[in-house]
Enzyme design. Structure first.
Site, PDB file in Angstrom:
ATOM      1  N   SER A 296      -3.813  -4.794  14.116  1.00 43.74           N
ATOM      2  CA  SER A 296      -3.347  -6.097  13.669  1.00 43.74           C
ATOM      3  C   SER A 296      -3.972  -6.518  12.339  1.00 43.74           C
ATOM      4  O   SER A 296      -3.688  -5.923  11.303  1.00 43.74           O
ATOM      5  CB  SER A 296      -3.618  -7.125  14.777  1.00 43.74           C
ATOM      6  OG  SER A 296      -3.019  -8.354  14.504  1.00 43.74           O
ATOM      7  N   ASP A 307      -2.346   0.487  -0.057  1.00 40.49           N
ATOM      8  CA  ASP A 307      -1.116   0.424  -0.848  1.00 40.49           C
ATOM      9  C   ASP A 307      -1.388   0.080  -2.303  1.00 40.49           C
ATOM     10  O   ASP A 307      -0.649   0.514  -3.199  1.00 40.49           O
ATOM     11  CB  ASP A 307      -0.157  -0.607  -0.247  1.00 40.49           C
ATOM     12  CG  ASP A 307       0.558  -0.074   0.989  1.00 40.49           C
ATOM     13  OD1 ASP A 307       0.233   1.051   1.409  1.00 40.49           O
ATOM     14  OD2 ASP A 307       1.437  -0.778   1.525  1.00 40.49           O
ATOM     15  N   LYS A 321       0.001  -1.923  15.081  1.00 37.85           N
ATOM     16  CA  LYS A 321       0.544  -3.217  15.518  1.00 37.85           C
ATOM     17  C   LYS A 321       1.043  -3.969  14.291  1.00 37.85           C
ATOM     18  O   LYS A 321       0.250  -4.441  13.476  1.00 37.85           O
ATOM     19  CB  LYS A 321      -0.507  -4.041  16.247  1.00 37.85           C
ATOM     20  CG  LYS A 321      -0.015  -5.410  16.707  1.00 37.85           C
ATOM     21  CD  LYS A 321      -1.112  -6.165  17.444  1.00 37.85           C
ATOM     22  CE  LYS A 321      -0.619  -7.537  17.909  1.00 37.85           C
ATOM     23  NZ  LYS A 321      -0.326  -8.452  16.795  1.00 37.85           N
TER      24      LYS A 321
END
Length: 547
Positions: A296, A307, A321
């Site tokens: 999460s 990224d 998740k």
């Protein structure tokens, strides 16, 4: 009792209505209401039948709770219903605090035992210590209770007295201590220190609570004062928590305007991008550690760092998740967490693992479908990082450097929770003749590690083997043999030392003192130069794109 049942029946139907109306088109509301009326009548009729005909009296609150939870389970694995006490506990822990005695407990051989007490808590002040078996709470025997039941009974109202009876190694009679429950702090960061010259380490392991971002700022400031010029951010075991806190943590390392995550939901205002807003982000080299239990909010931070190529990710694939839950307080102090959106990493990845097989156990614990590891990315949703590296969605965050930690074998797990644990219990009570200096009356908090403490020499291992031979002869219910003991002898040497360090100094200091045995941590240290190069390359590309 009937009136109570009626209230809970209406309560359950009201929740059903809330969920149903959230998933229908406006023009279908009238038809849906008619269907809901039929459902309500059927539900009440079924409860009436159970009340009148079932073989024994039924606790209606438990029955309704199960009905609501079953309904939510048809949606996804993360929507959940909490009764009043469970909801109160959840909200309290999100505030980084709970009311109890301040001790870590675990189920071990034929009981529940104290593993660690926390500084300045009732348990520590009462003299509870590693290996104390909890046998009664307020006069009620706990012999058949699991650790969750013991925990729930140790917690309660602030200042309320609780009497705990324990059985201690080397003491013939049970000991009963009375304590007033206190406020026990559970910060998100369990520890931070300089792991080697210039390299700071922060264990952000206990979830993203209301204080997480402030805790991290304080830790970074303290480490900078000690000469830190690069950081290891350890998110292993972190189950997640507040979305806002994950964004604020990532914001500390990203340039202003870089997207932290995107949220996609239903209805007006359901879609939103969250950009970094910090005008002065930290620029030192960064490596993030994750594992299968990083979930999460942890994945939001790791995904944003990966990224944007802000740092390397080291460890094992994360949980996977990608769903966002909204917390809804309900009637009577209960609560509901309902999935209201999906989140995507800056590159556009949805990292949610598949849960279509419907097995909650497989999803949360085994994470397998037909024997395949669903924690691995399916590699069918390829995206690109800022520097063009390929990353994939659908199966958690795949680390840049994958370092797997070998799981315990069945024999090792059984040894750890039975005979080995009982041996360390004797060892730390000073009842192993060859190691009297191991005896500890309590945890030494704030201990500064020294080299070669609690070395498990051959004499101690000989005593361990003799203990295990006697233990197995007397414990026919333990599925172990002396061959298993001998096959795992050197593993046991290290495990005994780990447990002894926990008993003497606590879990956080034990991890610090055994950092050289942590293969993921050591690899993260080695990747700092490459992480610095990656981040530098990303910054240069960003600057050139603005020209």
């Amino acid at each position: 009792m009937i009136n109570k049942w009626r209230r809970f029946s209406i309560f359950a139907i009201a929740i059903a209505a809330m969920i149903s109306f959230a998933y229908v088109r406006p023009q279908a509301v009238v038809d849906d209401k008619l269907a809901l009326d039929h459902l309500s009548r059927d539900y009440v009729a079924a409860i009436d039948l159970i009340r009148e005909k079932y073989v024994e009296e039924v606790e209606y609150e438990a029955l309704t709770t199960t009905a609501i939870q079953g309904m939510l389970r048809t949606l996804d694995p993360h929507s959940n219903y909490y009764d009043r006490k469970s909801f109160e506990d959840m909200r309290m822990e999100q505030r980084s605090q709970y009311y109890g005695i301040g001790a870590s407990i675990l189920g071990r051989y034929r009981g529940v035992y104290i593993i660690e007490t926390f500084k300045d808590t009732p348990a520590a002040q009462a003299g509870l210590r590693y290996g104390d078996q909890i046998t009664a709470i307020d006069g009620k025997s706990t012999e058949t209770w699991n650790s969750d039941q013991v925990r729930d009974n140790l917690r309660g109202e602030l200042g309320a007295e609780v009497k705990v009876t324990i059985r201690r190694a080397g003491v013939a009679e049970p000991i009963t201590v009375a304590m007033d429950r206190g406020a026990v702090d559970m910060p998100s960061i369990s520890g931070y220190y300089i792991v080697k010259p210039g390299v700071g380490y922060v264990a952000l392991s206990r979830g993203f609570h209301s204080t997480t971002s402030d805790e991290l700022s304080s830790a970074i400031s303290a480490l900078k004062a000690q000469g830190m010029n690069s950081l290891l951010l350890d998110l292993r075991g972190n189950p997640g928590g507040f979305l806002e806190q994950a964004i604020r943590v990532a914001d500390k390392f990203l340039q202003r305007g870089q997207v932290v995550l995107s949220v996609r939901g239903r209805g007006r205002g359901g879609d939103r991008d969250w950009p970094a807003e910090s005008g002065m982000p930290e620029t030192f080299p960064l490596v993030v550690l994750i594992d299968n239990d990083s979930a999460s909010a942890s994945e939001i931070v790791a995904g944003a760092i990966q990224d944007h190529d802000r740092g390397m990710i080291v460890g094992e694939p994360s949980f996977g998740k990608g769903l966002v839950q909204t917390i809804y307080p309900l009637y009577g102090g209960a609560g509901l967490t309902l999935t209201t959106a999906r989140y995507y990493t800056p590159s556009g990845r949805l990292i949610q693992r598949d849960y279509s097989n419907g097995s909650s156990y497989e999803y949360h614990f085994r994470r397998t479908v037909n024997g395949s590891d669903t924690a691995l990315a399916p590699r069918n949703d390829m995206r690109r990082t800022d520097t063009g590296r390929a990353v994939y969605g659908g199966g958690g965050i795949e680390p840049d450097i994958k370092i797997e930690v070998q799981a315990f074998s069945d024999a090792q797990g059984s040894l750890w929770t039975t005979g080995l644990f009982m041996f360390v219990r004797e060892l730390m009570a000073g009842r192993v003749a060859v190691a009297p200096d191991f005896k500890r009356e309590a945890i030494e908090f704030d201990h500064q590690p020294k080299p070669a403490e609690f070395v498990i020499n051959d004499q101690i291992m000989k005593a361990y083997r003799e203990f295990m031979a006697d233990f197995l002869a007397k414990s026919q219910d333990v599925n172990l043999t002396m061959k298993a003991v001998d096959d795992n002898f050197e593993w046991a040497r290290q495990k005994i030392r780990e447990e002894a360090l926990i008993a003497a100094y606590g879990v956080d200091t034990q991890k610090r003192m055994m950092a050289d045995q942590d293969t993921q941590l050591q690899r993260a240290i080695a990747e700092i130069p490459q992480s610095a190069q990656l981040a530098d390359h990303a910054r240069k590309l960003a600057r050139s794109s603005k020209k």
